[in-house]
Design an enzyme around this catalytic site. Structure first.
Site, short mmCIF file in Angstrom:
data_model
loop_
_atom_site.label_atom_id
_atom_site.label_comp_id
_atom_site.label_asym_id
_atom_site.label_seq_id
_atom_site.Cartn_x
_atom_site.Cartn_y
_atom_site.Cartn_z
CB CYS A 117 -0.93 0.01 1.21
SG CYS A 117 -1.76 -1.55 1.49
CG HIS A 151 -6.70 0.59 0.89
ND1 HIS A 151 -5.71 1.27 0.23
CD2 HIS A 151 -6.07 -0.17 1.84
CE1 HIS A 151 -4.53 0.95 0.75
NE2 HIS A 151 -4.73 0.07 1.72
CG HIS A 157 -2.46 4.02 5.23
ND1 HIS A 157 -2.15 3.99 3.89
CD2 HIS A 157 -2.63 2.72 5.60
CE1 HIS A 157 -2.12 2.74 3.46
NE2 HIS A 157 -2.42 1.94 4.48
#
Length: 434
Positions: A176, A350, A311
């Protein structure tokens, strides 16, 4: 005044859920608090019935019919990029979308993509394996093209090859954190003289539904497919897709070429959680350390950073991230002038390897428009920190963002499931909207 040797961003391109294909449309959607989540794609031969039934298995969590998917992921004009339809079909769609977004970023910078042959321009792109297409160890109509079509390195390599550029070309996979790590490496390469400029960013197109199986087994998916970043009602993450690219060069080069400067990378750093907890568990200590290292190299006062694009995956990691942010930016800002913290994941899910660059483009557009956009689901913030004293706030409405002495400072974080943490601070001069 941004110094001549500073690494600046002079162009950007984006594709995001909801049919978004320009930075301006991206900002407008975020400023409006748009929900960009849609149903699982029905044009990818995914076993939809099986996916939606996973929750019936003992110990598995339910999978919602929802995610942040790219509308045009299956669309591509191979002849425009000098490819045959058969070769294009054999390519991971991440390669196709990355090529498209890189081209748009160059055009946004005022650079003719067909004028770059032989240029010492680097390509640094974040991506992760997404299980697209048939296995190479099989006989099929795409055999012969899979060696490049399935290669992770071809995400960056296709861009370099299409443009005919001769600088470094690398695909980075730190899960990520991939796209923000790619931007960090691209900036370092320009400073080191390895290339004159660079295309940097990341892409995520889900070639298979594997991530839904993994997170169903871990009971870590949001029940309604919405990522409630930093919310007390967060119950898991929501998978998404996206792609973004930025064009980097020195401020001196930008000024000589007459390029618009969106912002300067004041500093960036990458670290790892180290040993101790399982690899997938975030570390508040490591996050705090990477933030502090970035502030040192940037020579930025944490109290001057007004906006933090976090995040914010809507999982248990949110509390650890907020702890690190409160100990750094929050401690400097204080309760009277709290820093805004939000995440584009609350709108679009995401986007995994592309999440960092989408957050950076959001920040750049906020700076250009002089507004801090709302983060969805801000009405009931996470209860693991004391918001009255943390020096942080989740913006619940889009509001004006006044410049300080002609500049706006923001930070972007990306934390990978591999344990890699990346943090970047961007300095945006007050925009000339021409």
């Amino acid at each position: 005044m941004i110094p001549d040797d500073a690494i600046v961003i002079v162009g950007m391109g984006v594709e995001a859920p909801g049919g978004i294909e320009t930075p301006e449309d991206f900002f407008d959607a975020l400023a409006a608090g748009a929900d960009l989540i849609g149903p699982l794609p029905r044009d990818r031969d995914w076993p939809i019935d099986q996916i939606l039934a996973l929750g019936a298995l003992p110990g598995w969590g339910a999978v919602p019919d929802a995610g942040g998917f790219l509308d045009g992921a299956a669309e591509f004009d191979p002849q425009f990029f000098g490819l045959s339809p058969r070769e294009a079909m054999a390519m991971d769609p991440q390669q196709r979308v990355a090529m498209r977004v890189a081209w748009r970023a160059l055009e946004n910078a005022g650079v003719r993509p067909d004028s770059l042959t032989g240029a010492e321009m680097g390509v640094y792109f974040g991506a992760s394996a997404m299980e697209y297409g048939p296995r190479a160890a099989s006989v099929n109509s795409y055999s012969g093209h899979r060696i490049a079509g399935a290669a992770m390195g071809s995400v960056s390599g296709r861009i370099s090859h299409t443009l005919g550029i001769a600088g470094p070309s690398m695909t980075i996979d730190t899960a990520c954190a991939s796209s923000l790590t790619a931007i960090h490496q691209a900036a370092a390469a320009i400073r080191a003289g390895e290339c004159d400029s660079a295309i940097a960013g990341g892409v995520c197109v889900m070639g298979s539904p594997g991530a839904f199986f993994e997170f169903s087994r871990n009971n870590a998916l949001a029940a309604d497919g919405r990522c409630r970043s930093y919310s007390a009602k967060a119950d898991g993450t929501a998978w998404g897709e996206g792609a973004g690219a930025v064009i980097l060069e020195t401020a001196a080069t930008a000024r000589a070429a007459g390029h618009r400067i969106y912002g300067a990378i004041a500093g960036s750093r990458v670290n790892h959680n180290g040993a101790g907890a399982p690899i997938v568990v975030p570390s508040a200590q490591a996050q705090r350390q990477v933030i502090e290292a970035t502030l040192r190299i940037s020579r930025v006062d944490a109290a001057d950073v007004d906006l933090i694009e976090g995040h914010g995956t809507g999982t248990l990691g949110d509390a650890l991230e907020l702890e690190a942010l409160a100990a750094t930016y929050g401690a400097a800002s204080g309760a009277t002038t709290p820093a805004a913290v939000g995440s584009v994941k609350s709108n679009a899910g995401h986007a995994q390897a592309a999440s960092g660059v989408l957050g950076l483009i959001k920040v750049l557009q906020c700076g250009r428009n002089g507004q801090i956009v709302a983060s969805r689901f801000a009405d009931e913030p996470n209860t693991d920190i004391d918001w009255d004293t943390a020096g942080l706030r989740i913006p619940s409405v889009t509001r004006e963002w006044p410049a300080r002495h002609g500049h706006r400072l923001a930070a972007v974080s990306s934390f990978g499931v591999s344990g890699t943490n990346t943090h970047l601070i961007v300095d945006m001069p007050e925009a000339n909207r021409a």
